[in-house]
Design a protein around this motif. Structure first.
Motif, short mmCIF file in Angstrom:
data_model
loop_
_atom_site.label_atom_id
_atom_site.label_comp_id
_atom_site.label_asym_id
_atom_site.label_seq_id
_atom_site.Cartn_x
_atom_site.Cartn_y
_atom_site.Cartn_z
N LEU A 139 43.27 45.98 -63.50
CA LEU A 139 42.26 47.03 -63.42
C LEU A 139 41.53 47.19 -64.75
O LEU A 139 40.31 47.39 -64.80
CB LEU A 139 42.91 48.35 -63.01
CG LEU A 139 43.44 48.41 -61.58
CD1 LEU A 139 44.30 49.65 -61.39
CD2 LEU A 139 42.28 48.43 -60.59
N LEU A 140 42.30 47.11 -65.84
CA LEU A 140 41.69 47.25 -67.16
C LEU A 140 40.71 46.12 -67.43
O LEU A 140 39.59 46.33 -67.91
CB LEU A 140 42.79 47.28 -68.21
CG LEU A 140 42.42 47.82 -69.59
CD1 LEU A 140 42.20 49.32 -69.52
CD2 LEU A 140 43.52 47.51 -70.59
N ARG A 141 41.14 44.90 -67.10
CA ARG A 141 40.28 43.74 -67.33
C ARG A 141 39.03 43.82 -66.45
O ARG A 141 37.92 43.47 -66.88
CB ARG A 141 41.06 42.47 -67.03
CG ARG A 141 40.30 41.19 -67.33
CD ARG A 141 40.12 41.04 -68.82
NE ARG A 141 39.29 39.89 -69.14
CZ ARG A 141 38.87 39.60 -70.34
NH1 ARG A 141 39.21 40.38 -71.35
NH2 ARG A 141 38.11 38.56 -70.56
N ASP A 142 39.20 44.26 -65.23
CA ASP A 142 38.05 44.41 -64.33
C ASP A 142 37.07 45.44 -64.90
O ASP A 142 35.85 45.25 -64.81
CB ASP A 142 38.54 44.84 -62.95
CG ASP A 142 37.40 44.98 -61.95
OD1 ASP A 142 36.77 43.95 -61.64
OD2 ASP A 142 37.14 46.11 -61.50
N GLY A 143 37.59 46.51 -65.48
CA GLY A 143 36.71 47.50 -66.10
C GLY A 143 35.96 46.92 -67.29
O GLY A 143 34.79 47.26 -67.53
N MET A 144 36.61 46.04 -68.06
CA MET A 144 35.91 45.37 -69.16
C MET A 144 34.74 44.55 -68.64
O MET A 144 33.64 44.56 -69.19
CB MET A 144 36.88 44.46 -69.91
CG MET A 144 38.02 45.15 -70.62
SD MET A 144 39.09 43.90 -71.38
CE MET A 144 40.48 44.90 -71.87
N ARG A 145 34.99 43.80 -67.57
CA ARG A 145 33.93 42.97 -67.00
C ARG A 145 32.75 43.83 -66.53
O ARG A 145 31.61 43.41 -66.61
CB ARG A 145 34.48 42.16 -65.83
CG ARG A 145 35.44 41.05 -66.23
CD ARG A 145 35.96 40.34 -64.99
NE ARG A 145 36.71 39.14 -65.30
CZ ARG A 145 37.25 38.35 -64.38
NH1 ARG A 145 37.12 38.66 -63.09
NH2 ARG A 145 37.93 37.27 -64.73
N ARG A 146 33.07 44.99 -65.99
CA ARG A 146 32.02 45.87 -65.47
C ARG A 146 31.30 46.64 -66.57
O ARG A 146 30.29 47.30 -66.30
CB ARG A 146 32.61 46.85 -64.46
CG ARG A 146 33.18 46.19 -63.21
CD ARG A 146 33.93 47.21 -62.36
NE ARG A 146 34.53 46.61 -61.19
CZ ARG A 146 33.94 46.50 -60.00
NH1 ARG A 146 32.71 46.97 -59.84
NH2 ARG A 146 34.55 45.94 -58.98
N GLY A 147 31.84 46.62 -67.78
CA GLY A 147 31.22 47.34 -68.88
C GLY A 147 31.36 48.85 -68.77
O GLY A 147 30.43 49.60 -69.10
N LEU A 148 32.54 49.31 -68.33
CA LEU A 148 32.73 50.74 -68.13
C LEU A 148 32.81 51.51 -69.44
O LEU A 148 32.51 52.70 -69.47
CB LEU A 148 34.01 50.99 -67.31
CG LEU A 148 34.04 50.38 -65.90
CD1 LEU A 148 35.32 50.80 -65.19
CD2 LEU A 148 32.82 50.81 -65.09
#
Length: 495
Positions: free
Chosen positions: A384-393
């Motif tokens: 989830l953390l890595r996915d948030g990085m990709r999304r630029g949260l």
């Protein structure tokens, strides 16, 4: 994260001195993981503003709970209140269990689940009761039908107040939102709490108290049974269904970096919830006005039932889709040497996770089982953390640094948990994954590199090259990290 690196040329020689069996845990790792072991987010400093908000919210919930208890007790009487509470609480565990079932991959902290339930049960009901009562008096003064309150007032105030609790959670604890599933869970629990207290009014007041006043306790009990069957067994899904629309909007907002979507998605979900709620309340009003009971049943069959089953199907599909997030995201860490292909494969479904826990218990006993549970939780949070990085949260530098710290903590936790069960299975050869291929050592002492198979073996059979500390803030360096990387060690979709 650290850049992927090739194994040194003398790696096989280094393997020769690796002792057989599993490595001893590092000194910072306890000999036995505690039963509740699970990595958590880095602590967030509570400034005076956050302390003030937290105190205010707790006091508000407590004040609304006292107000609702006093109001219900005064209007219903002690006997009717107790009967209403006993009957209204019965479906709550089933409804709560359904929402918790959706959240099995990455369970939310219990305190936030309780907060949402309490907000719906006390704050939302107190505000709605006050506004609905005022609206009914206003319509009466204007000589308009009081039924208009259920159509023009109740849907708006009830859906708005039920959503405010999850909205506060999104504003102050956005990192606890992993997507639409969390929106459904938080908003659903708020709606369940609201429906429970509202059912007390119906079961205790309209059911038991009115029956006792008319014919006696037997009639009151009969009324309670009839209302329980018609209102709870048949239509107990209504409030959670309405508020789930808001939950979808909040879940979308939680995982996007677009500020317009962050505002428009919750607004659209809330508006849809209000429209659906108003339509539901309109059906009995039309029946009363026209005398045609068929209107209600046609509305249920043509509108509510399809929407209900559509939302259930969407929630089940979403649960499976979000469960496969680890397979979409964690290969980054496989290529960097932090994880192995079998580890990612073992996280792809609840069935595989259960099989991994069974395996860990077989090879390492109860400590291994507890470590595997903590490991799976940490790996899911990492995805989830890595996915948030990709999304630029994370737009602020402080948020990015906090994300980097959390990533380091999760990687350290994963390594610590892994040490309790990896290498203990005597049925697999000792081996090491270096981010590109396996290096296996067999019982006869021979060693050779082996390419990753198309379908990784589940559960986890190998050790890892001890990873060096990241040279850059995790996930935000080195330059070019987000550029094209090497292909995944196994074809996607085949495990």
């Amino acid at each position: 994260m650290r850049p992927a690196r090739r194994v040194a040329g003398d790696y096989a020689g280094h393997m020769a001195v690796t002792p057989p069996g599993w490595p001893a845990p590092p000194p910072s790792v306890p000999a036995v993981p505690p039963p509740d072991a699970s990595p958590r987010m880095p602590p967030r400093r509570l400034g005076w503003r956050r302390v003030l908000v937290l105190t205010g919210v707790v006091l508000l919930i407590a004040a609304c709970a006292v107000y609702m208890l006093y109001t219900l007790g005064t209007n219903l009487g002690l006997d009717a209140l107790l009967v209403g509470v006993a009957a209204a609480v019965l479906p709550v565990p089933v409804l709560v269990a359904c929402f918790l079932w959706l959240d099995r991959y990455e369970p939310e902290p219990l305190k936030y689940l309780i907060f949402c339930f309490a907000w719906g049960a006390f704050v939302s009901t107190a505000a709605s009761l006050t506004v609905n009562t005022a609206g009914a008096r206003l319509f009466e003064r204007w000589e308009l039908p009081s039924a208009l309150t259920a159509v023009l007032v109740a849907p708006f105030i009830e859906e708005l107040t039920k959503a405010l609790g999850p909205i506060l959670l999104l504003v102050f604890r956005r990192r606890e939102w992993s997507g639409i599933t969390d929106g459904l869970v938080y908003c659903g629990l708020s709606a369940v709490g609201f429906a429970m207290v509202e059912n007390i009014l119906y079961l205790g007041g309209l059911g038991y108290a009115s029956g006792v006043d008319e014919w006696g306790p037997a009639t009151g009990v009969r009324n309670v049974i009839v209302i329980f069957i018609t209102r709870i067994l048949f239509f107990g899904f209504a409030h959670p269904l309405f508020t789930s629309m808001t939950g979808v909007g909040l879940g979308i907002a939680a995982r996007t970096a677009d500020r317009r979507v962050r505002f428009l998605a919750p607004a659209a979900g809330l508006l849809l919830a209000m429209i659906l709620h108003g339509t539901w309340n309109l059906l009995p009003s039309l029946v009363q006005a026209t005398g045609q009971a068929a209107i209600f049943f046609l509305g249920i069959i043509a509108l509510m039932v399809p929407i209900f089953f559509g939302m259930v199907g969407f929630a089940v599909w979403l649960r499976a889709w979000e469960g496969r997030l680890t397979e979409r995201v964690l290969p980054d860490y496989v290529r960097a040497g932090w994880l192995t292909p079998p580890e990612v494969a073992a996280l792809g479904s609840l069935g595989r996770r259960h099989a991994a826990r069974v395996w860990a218990r077989r090879v390492a006993g109860e400590p291994g089982l507890r470590a595997m549970r903590g490991y799976q939780f940490a790996a899911t949070r990492l995805a989830l953390l890595r996915d948030g990085m990709r999304r630029g949260l994370d737009r602020k530098a402080a948020d990015r640094e906090r994300t980097a710290r959390e990533e380091r903590q999760l990687l350290e936790a994963i390594s610590a948990y892994r040490s309790f069960f990896v290498g203990r299975d005597p049925q697999v050869p000792v081996g090491i994954w270096d981010g590109q291929r396996y290096h296996l050592r067999f019982p006869d002492g021979s060693q050779r590199p082996v390419e990753a198979p198309d379908s990784p073996v589940v559960p986890i059979p190998v050790l890892l090259v001890p990873p060096a500390p990241p040279a850059y803030p995790a996930g935000y360096g080195p330059p070019g990290w987000y550029g094209p990387g090497p292909a995944a060690p196994w074809p996607p979709g085949r495990h």
